[in-house]
Design an enzyme around this catalytic site. Structure first.
Site, short mmCIF file in Angstrom:
data_model
loop_
_atom_site.label_atom_id
_atom_site.label_comp_id
_atom_site.label_asym_id
_atom_site.label_seq_id
_atom_site.Cartn_x
_atom_site.Cartn_y
_atom_site.Cartn_z
N TYR A 152 -3.93 -3.11 9.45
CA TYR A 152 -2.95 -3.03 8.37
C TYR A 152 -2.28 -4.39 8.18
O TYR A 152 -2.14 -4.89 7.05
CB TYR A 152 -1.91 -1.96 8.72
CG TYR A 152 -0.91 -1.66 7.63
CD1 TYR A 152 -1.29 -1.02 6.47
CD2 TYR A 152 0.44 -2.00 7.79
CE1 TYR A 152 -0.36 -0.72 5.48
CE2 TYR A 152 1.38 -1.70 6.81
CZ TYR A 152 0.98 -1.05 5.65
OH TYR A 152 1.90 -0.75 4.69
N LYS A 156 -2.17 -6.82 4.80
CA LYS A 156 -0.93 -7.23 4.14
C LYS A 156 -0.73 -8.75 4.23
O LYS A 156 -0.20 -9.37 3.30
CB LYS A 156 0.27 -6.49 4.74
CG LYS A 156 0.22 -4.96 4.53
CD LYS A 156 0.18 -4.59 3.05
CE LYS A 156 0.38 -3.09 2.81
NZ LYS A 156 0.29 -2.73 1.38
#
Lengths: 246, 420
Positions: A152, A156
């Site tokens: 993740y 990002k």
């Protein structure tokens, strides 16, 4: 004239809270979501809250080559776009991703590649008219790779660098680019986590997002204290950081 | 606690029972489900439709009454019935069939509901109204969340000209004085309620201030300012601030501050309807032991005598607090099978919890209520007996037929355990 706003991933709690703020100001909204039935329920609510027009469009980030059609439909329906907020994403299961290249790739496709497709198309349209704001929901998780959440985080972080470059490129065109880095937000995506004082509501985050768009900020930490928390986290020497379980 | 965010979601399959949980403002255990799962409905906070020309509104069950007011007051529409707090959800207002100061004219919140959608534990979705599945509709109004999950409801708002209320405060010096006012020209007053000095004894027993309000006319003079920032009680005081001497002083001052017998004025709706909503976490003033609420209703015929006896018991005990209110309910038949409001006199009080002495006082009050066929309000109860619940709610057996087998609450198990 009221704002023309595209929201991708419109059923996310943060996106819905942002949409309500624009609706109350009489904006025209285009809501893109995988679950169009849920987006339709949100659209009804936004109309009652004052939105001039609300249109729902289907969008699935896991299906390749759908960005073109979405951007074209939203641009035509709204007659141009003043603000595009890209809010879709998934929270990958880190241990499962660590064990599977396919799952890791899938997480990156949803959280990075699909977003970059949209950004590229929207940036070119906005540049051609010399106006608009591109806002993307990133995360504080993208500021430093951590063992507990690095797929993740990588997604990002990649978006943050892409947005930084895009902002640089679009300065002459008069298009604004905003990377939003929320900390812990109390949403369905995080329903399973125990909550503490660092958690913020989607409403607080939405207020910060709208203000940042209005003042033309390029990076927003929300709530504000995450800027300082992440500064400290980035400054911790690797030798020490790797002894933690962060 | 499982959040529900979209109305297409079904009741999750979990071990044990489930119970919808709105904004958690019920005072007792009717919004709790010890050992089971709560379905948090605040995420169901969308409007489906609102027509500013007719005042018909349809919204999801987790919408707060305050959110409705923020939307509709500007268009000239007000809640048709509102309790003393606007920080409750529409689902909670229906499940407790809440009432307000206009019960004598408008009935309860349930009376205003035209239709609602209920999701049963089986996954079945039922559209209920007075004409469709009327039996399930009547069970769901005041049904304490035990008939299924309300996803949305529709009701009709009330026309207002502006956000102001013309208020009249009348001091009365005895319980008879209250009944003279309440049984007098009450139909001409939209909202009425009386504050009672529950520490007064002898010939002062039942003295208080009768408050009546009517939505202001379009051409009212002046415009009271809307209340500003809310205050907050930031921590738990180590002891209750509502103790003997402070209470006695407060009550005396509250009664005496009104020099003239009748006082009139224009107020913003917020301080008139929602005085405590202006103080965040006001419950903390009672200290770590907290407080108990008590609200009863007794039939009109014997209401005067029973109310007098109850006030005597409370005054003798020296307990009670400044939030003691008395109202005469209207004659409208209850909207739901388990609705609390019914024709008669209702007395609501809160008591700082002092352990066994408070519970003993409650038992005495219960006996007086039971003796005349009265009832206790489930939303405010934490300790009534199963026998009193059964005698106060004669349609209980009819209600049981509509109970959803997947749904239960701590309150329900407590008040039905012995009489199953």
């Amino acid at each position: 004239m009221s704002a023309r706003v595209l929201i991708v991933g419109a059923t996310s709690a943060i996106a819905e809270a942002v949409a309500r703020r624009y609706a109350a100001e009489g904006a025209a909204l285009f809501l893109a979501a995988r679950r169009t039935d849920r987006a339709a329920a949100i659209a009804d609510d936004l109309r009652v809250r004052g939105a001039a027009v609300v249109t729902v469009g289907a969008y699935d980030a896991t299906v390749p080559d759908t960005a073109d059609a979405l951007v074209a439909a939203a641009w035509e329906t709204l007659g141009g776009i003043d603000v595009a907020l890209i809010a879709h994403g998934s929270l990958p299961d880190q241990p499962a991703c660590a064990a599977s290249a396919a799952l890791t790739r899938q997480a990156l496709e949803i959280n990075v590649l699909s977003v970059i497709d949209l950004l590229t198309l929207l940036a070119n349209r906005m540049a051609s008219v010399g106006h608009g704001t591109l806002a993307v929901i990133g995360s504080v998780a993208g500021d430093r790779g951590r063992q507990s959440n690095y797929v993740y985080g990588a997604a990002k972080g990649c978006l943050a660098i892409f947005m930084q470059g895009l902002a640089h490129r679009l300065v002459p065109a008069g298009v604004r680019v905003l990377t939003i880095k929320p900390g812990f937000v109390d949403t369905p995506m995080t329903a399973a986590f125990p909550k503490g004082p660092l958690w913020a509501s989607p409403q607080t985050v939405a207020r910060d997002i709208q203000r940042a768009i209005e003042r033309g900020a390029q990076v927003l930490y929300t709530p504000w204290f995450w800027r300082w928390i992440m500064l400290v986290i980035r400054l911790i020497p690797t030798s020490i950081f790797q002894r933690t379980r962060l | 606690m499982l959040p529900v965010r979209f109305r297409d979601q079904v009741v999750p399959r979990v071990a044990g029972s489930v119970l919808p949980y709105g904004n958690g403002r019920s005072y007792g255990d009717s919004c709790l489900n010890n050992g089971g799962t709560l379905l948090a409905t605040r995420g169901l906070d969308r409007f489906l439709a609102f027509d500013p020309s007719t005042g018909l509104i349809r919204c999801e069950a987790g919408v707060l009454l305050s959110e409705i007011l923020s939307l509709t007051v500007g268009y000239g529409w007000f809640l048709p019935v509102t309790p003393g707090t606007r920080l409750i959800t529409v689902g909670g207002a229906i499940a407790n069939d809440v009432h307000g100061k206009n019960h004598h004219l408008a009935g309860t919140f349930g009376h205003q509901v035209t239709c609602l959608e209920l999701v049963r534990g089986s996954g079945e979705r039922v559209l209920c109204s007075a004409t469709d599945r009327a039996d399930l509709f009547a069970a769901t109004i005041g049904g304490l969340g035990l008939t299924g999950l309300i996803t949305w409801a529709e009701f009709r708002l009330k026309r207002i000209a502006n956000p102001y209320v013309q208020v009249e405060r009348i001091r009365f010096d005895s319980l008879d004085g209250f009944f003279d006012l309440a049984l007098g020209a009450e139909r001409e007053r939209e909202y009425t309620v009386a504050w009672i000095d529950c520490l007064a004894t002898g010939r002062h027993l039942g003295r208080g201030i009768y408050m009546a309000g009517t939505h202001a006319a379009p051409t009212c003079d002046g415009a009271p300012r809307a209340p500003g920032r809310t205050l907050s009680v930031p921590f738990d005081p180590p002891v209750s601030l509502i103790a003997g001497p402070t209470l006695k002083t407060f009550n005396e001052l509250f009664y005496r501050k009104q020099f003239r017998r009748v006082q009139t004025g224009l107020e913003h709706y917020a301080p008139f309807f929602y005085p405590l909503d202006g103080i965040d976490q006001w419950n903390r003033i009672y200290g770590p032991k907290g407080f108990l609420q008590y609200q009863s209703v007794v039939p009109m015929a014997l209401g005067r005598d029973v109310t007098r006896e109850m006030l005597q018991c409370i005054a003798r005990s020296g307990q009670g607090s400044f939030l003691s209110v008395l109202k005469v309910f209207g004659d409208r038949p209850p909207a739901g099978l388990l609705s609390f409001p019914r024709p008669g006199v209702t007395l609501a009080l809160d008591f700082p919890f002092k352990g066994p002495s408070t519970l003993r006082l409650f038992d005495t009050l219960d006996a007086l209520v039971a003796q005349v066929g009265g009832a206790i309000y489930p939303a405010k109860d934490a300790r009534m007996s199963p026998a009193l619940f059964a005698s106060g709610y004669p349609r209980l057996d009819e209600f049981r037929r509509h109970l959803d087998p997947v749904f239960s609450s701590s309150f329900w198990r407590r008040v039905t355990e012995d009489v199953a």
